[in-house]
Design a protein around this motif. Structure first.
Motif, mmCIF file in Angstrom:
data_model
loop_
_atom_site.group_PDB
_atom_site.id
_atom_site.type_symbol
_atom_site.label_atom_id
_atom_site.label_comp_id
_atom_site.label_asym_id
_atom_site.label_seq_id
_atom_site.Cartn_x
_atom_site.Cartn_y
_atom_site.Cartn_z
ATOM 1 N N GLU A 148 8.928 50.428 23.426
ATOM 2 C CA GLU A 148 8.898 49.535 23.872
ATOM 3 C C GLU A 148 8.837 48.352 24.724
ATOM 4 O OE1 GLU A 148 13.402 49.744 22.878
ATOM 5 O OE2 GLU A 148 11.636 50.533 22.279
ATOM 6 N N LEU A 149 9.830 49.284 25.926
ATOM 7 C CA LEU A 149 10.415 49.175 27.188
ATOM 8 C C LEU A 149 9.341 49.197 28.137
ATOM 9 C CD1 LEU A 149 14.353 49.888 27.152
ATOM 10 C CD2 LEU A 149 13.357 47.436 26.872
ATOM 11 N N LEU A 171 6.191 49.930 27.729
ATOM 12 C CA LEU A 171 4.949 49.027 26.847
ATOM 13 C C LEU A 171 5.958 47.710 28.069
ATOM 14 C CD1 LEU A 171 2.220 48.916 25.598
ATOM 15 C CD2 LEU A 171 3.090 47.333 23.740
ATOM 16 N N GLU A 172 6.123 47.269 28.174
ATOM 17 C CA GLU A 172 7.111 45.878 28.824
ATOM 18 C C GLU A 172 7.429 46.246 29.859
ATOM 19 O OE1 GLU A 172 7.771 41.632 29.224
ATOM 20 O OE2 GLU A 172 7.161 42.799 28.389
ATOM 21 N N THR A 224 7.991 54.924 33.287
ATOM 22 C CA THR A 224 7.219 54.593 31.909
ATOM 23 C C THR A 224 7.145 55.626 31.088
ATOM 24 O OG1 THR A 224 5.217 54.925 32.810
ATOM 25 C CG2 THR A 224 6.007 52.508 32.639
ATOM 26 N N ARG A 237 12.432 55.112 23.611
ATOM 27 C CA ARG A 237 12.050 53.729 24.058
ATOM 28 C C ARG A 237 10.339 53.548 24.408
ATOM 29 N NH1 ARG A 237 17.104 50.918 24.291
ATOM 30 N NH2 ARG A 237 15.484 49.520 23.260
#
Length: 303
Positions: A264-265, A267-268, A254, A262
């Motif tokens: 957004e990745l 956070l996912e 993360t 990135r």
């Protein structure tokens, strides 16, 4: 039967492969065979391999990725232990001797893991000196959950029967296939981490591409899903250890995703790993990662 089978997957790295093979043939211990798996290279890899004659067993497949290439090497290996070397990395002359010494000292463990020496240019490795063997033995890999050391397939020697029992690497094109293998080997008897001497020159490349970041995200999602589906051994009794190992890797990825642009990745992945972090628990990460991510993104925007 050789003691070691050395499996080297390669793809369009003819010049680097020559350097790697030179480090293999400079080994003090010579009881080994070498299997190079060309994963569909389009450069002069085949011409380079032809120059080694019978010293190298050259295998070739259409481009399927590193996991599938390693599996082809495992299929053809005849040694008692299988050792993996990436085609851009380098061994020290004592590497195989160190692995064999650890294997004999600790009763033929299923896995021996060395410690890498990161480098950008080969001459940097000239500063590395041979040290007296220092190693730590564990009942199995899952028992290392609270230990801190680099974990990667490029520094492991695995008993061939154990490796075949867990059916080698996943053939999926993901980053993290080496971690997946280690988790599937998690309850195999005996794991030894060799702290010294350093075993592998681990080449560092440039910044991460967008595709590398995506593959890292996909790899961690795969590991989390395998754990959810019961794909790793040990059952409920070893769940906490498995989660500690997987989630340590998730925390690293993360941060890497945020620093690579990135978020957004990241956070996912944070969302997908949250249930696991709650069960361990890891409150510092759960509470601290979101504000750290926001601050990092804002800093990147101001540059």
């Amino acid at each position: 039967m050789p003691f070691f089978s050395i499996v080297i997957p390669t793809y369009n790295r003819a010049r680097l492969l020559e350097e790697s093979l030179a480090s293999v043939f400079a080994q003090e211990l010579t009881d080994f065979e070498v299997l190079v798996v060309d994963d569909g290279s389009t450069d002069d890899t085949q011409a380079v391999l032809a120059r080694y004659g019978e010293r190298v067993r050259a295998l070739r497949q259409t481009n399927q990725g590193q996991g599938a290439a390693r599996n082809l090497g495992i299929q053809h290996a005849t040694g008692r232990y299988i050792v993996f070397l990436d085609s851009d990395d380098l061994w020290f002359p004592w590497t195989l001797e160190t692995y064999k010494q650890a294997i004999g000292m600790y009763g033929e463990p299923s896995v021996v893991m060395g410690t890498p020496a990161p480098f950008h240019h080969p001459e940097e490795l000239g500063r590395v000196r041979r040290e007296t063997l220092r190693a730590h033995a564990f009942a199995d890999y899952f028992a290392t959950a609270e230990e801190s050391f680099v974990r990667t397939a490029c520094v492991i020697a695995v008993r061939a029967e154990a490796l075949r029992r867990v059916e080698g690497f996943t053939a999926r094109r993901i980053s993290g296939e080496d971690h997946d293998l280690l988790y599937r080997l998690g309850t195999e008897r005996g794991f030894v981490c060799v702290e010294a001497p350093l075993a592998v020159g681990y080449r560092q490349h440039g910044g991460s591409s967008s595709r590398e970041l995506e593959r890292g995200f996909e790899g961690l999602c795969y590991l989390l899903e395998q754990e959810r589906l019961g794909g790793y051994p040990g059952g409920a009794a070893r769940k906490r250890e498995r989660l500690m190992l997987i989630l340590h890797n998730a925390r690293h990825v993360t941060r890497w995703l945020v620093e690579g642009g990135r978020p957004e990745l990241a956070l996912e992945l944070y969302r997908r790993s949250l249930r696991g972090h709650l069960s361990v628990p890891r409150w510092r990460y759960m509470l601290g990662f979101p504000p750290w991510m926001v601050a990092s993104v804002l800093r990147q925007l101001r540059r």
